[in-house]
Design an enzyme around this catalytic site. Sequence first.
Site, short mmCIF file in Angstrom:
data_model
loop_
_atom_site.label_atom_id
_atom_site.label_comp_id
_atom_site.label_asym_id
_atom_site.label_seq_id
_atom_site.Cartn_x
_atom_site.Cartn_y
_atom_site.Cartn_z
CB THR A 102 -0.93 0.01 1.21
OG1 THR A 102 -1.82 -1.10 1.13
CG2 THR A 102 -1.74 1.30 1.27
CB THR A 127 4.96 9.40 9.71
OG1 THR A 127 5.26 9.26 11.10
CG2 THR A 127 5.76 8.35 8.95
CG ASP A 128 7.15 12.11 13.92
OD1 ASP A 128 6.65 10.98 13.71
OD2 ASP A 128 6.98 12.73 15.00
CD GLU A 129 6.03 6.16 13.76
OE1 GLU A 129 6.51 5.02 13.68
OE2 GLU A 129 4.84 6.38 14.05
CE1 TYR A 151 3.06 4.25 8.67
CE2 TYR A 151 4.16 4.87 10.71
CZ TYR A 151 3.36 5.20 9.63
OH TYR A 151 2.85 6.47 9.51
CE LYS A 155 3.52 7.54 5.09
NZ LYS A 155 2.41 7.86 4.15
CG ASP A 273 9.90 -1.12 24.81
OD1 ASP A 273 8.85 -0.62 24.35
OD2 ASP A 273 10.97 -0.49 24.90
NE ARG A 274 5.26 -0.28 18.78
CZ ARG A 274 4.74 0.94 18.64
NH1 ARG A 274 5.53 1.96 18.40
NH2 ARG A 274 3.46 1.13 18.77
#
Length: 330
Positions: A102, A127-129, A151, A155, A273-274
């Site tokens: 996507t 995104t800031d990521e 993710y 992006k 934690d992730r």
Amino acid sequence: MRVLVTGGAGFIGSHYVRQALSGAYDSLRDAEVIVLDKLTYAGNRSNLDPVADSPRFRFVQGDICDSALVREVMTGVDLVVHFAAESHVDRSIVGSADFVLTNVLGTQTLLQAACDAEVGKFVHVSTDEVYGSIDEGSWPEDHPLEPNSPYSASKASSDLIARSFHRTYGLPVCITRCSNNYGPYQFPEKVIPLFITNLLDGKRVPLYGDGLNVRDWLHVDDHCRGVQLVADRGRPGEIYNIGGGTELTNRDLTKRLLDAVGADWEMVEQVEDRKGHDRRYSVDITKISTELGYRPEVDFETGLAETVRWYTENRQWWEPLKERAALTAR
């Protein structure tokens, strides 16, 4: 004027559409707004109910990877505002394929169609990521991209493709990179609506790790207003950070949400934690402030209180979404 909004039934996209059709943006007061949305789990047609009867509104259900459909809806379009994306980091860790499909291929499909249709402006919402994690200071737009999740990597890839269409083909593309959004109509998998709705139901909320990861919070109304400033006056080929100016640790945010619903710390569950969890995000908004006059207008305390009130008063919107998600997870 004709505007194509991708992902316009999602959280941020639907806010932009509602604002555009309610007269919030002067340049779009007479514009026709076409929404292209696949209506995945995070897309909700009811998000557009407040403007569904507008004679200037048209909804098309479809996939941004469908090149034939994209070419069709791109006909006569003057402005593309591209919100459509797979955006939940946890989901990207479990399975990254949909994110690449996507966010990367879908963006390329839109850009090619916009180029062929000679669209006047293409705003790619990112995104800031994509910047990674920063211990001190804030990222300017020319900071190297160092994404740490599937993710954010997808992006970052879409950002580079968008930039290339400007450099190679002359498509008037602008890229925006926002900090963490919050507000009404946000799908209840993201931290603020998840915590609010869990607490309203008397359920515990999960806090990752030590809870000291820092995020900058941006109300969706400020974000969309910034996007429109870029659509109106942003320089083609340029990138603009859009921030909210409220940095909080996840622990601080949790405390504010507990206080807002009258709960205490026993409702918090510390969880592992992730994977690859970025420690801190912080964007420098000097460029968009200086060039376009942007500044965040929604005070976080006010915006959070209004958001809590919206979820409290709109159970009929979020309860079916959480029930459906629970059934899918079984």
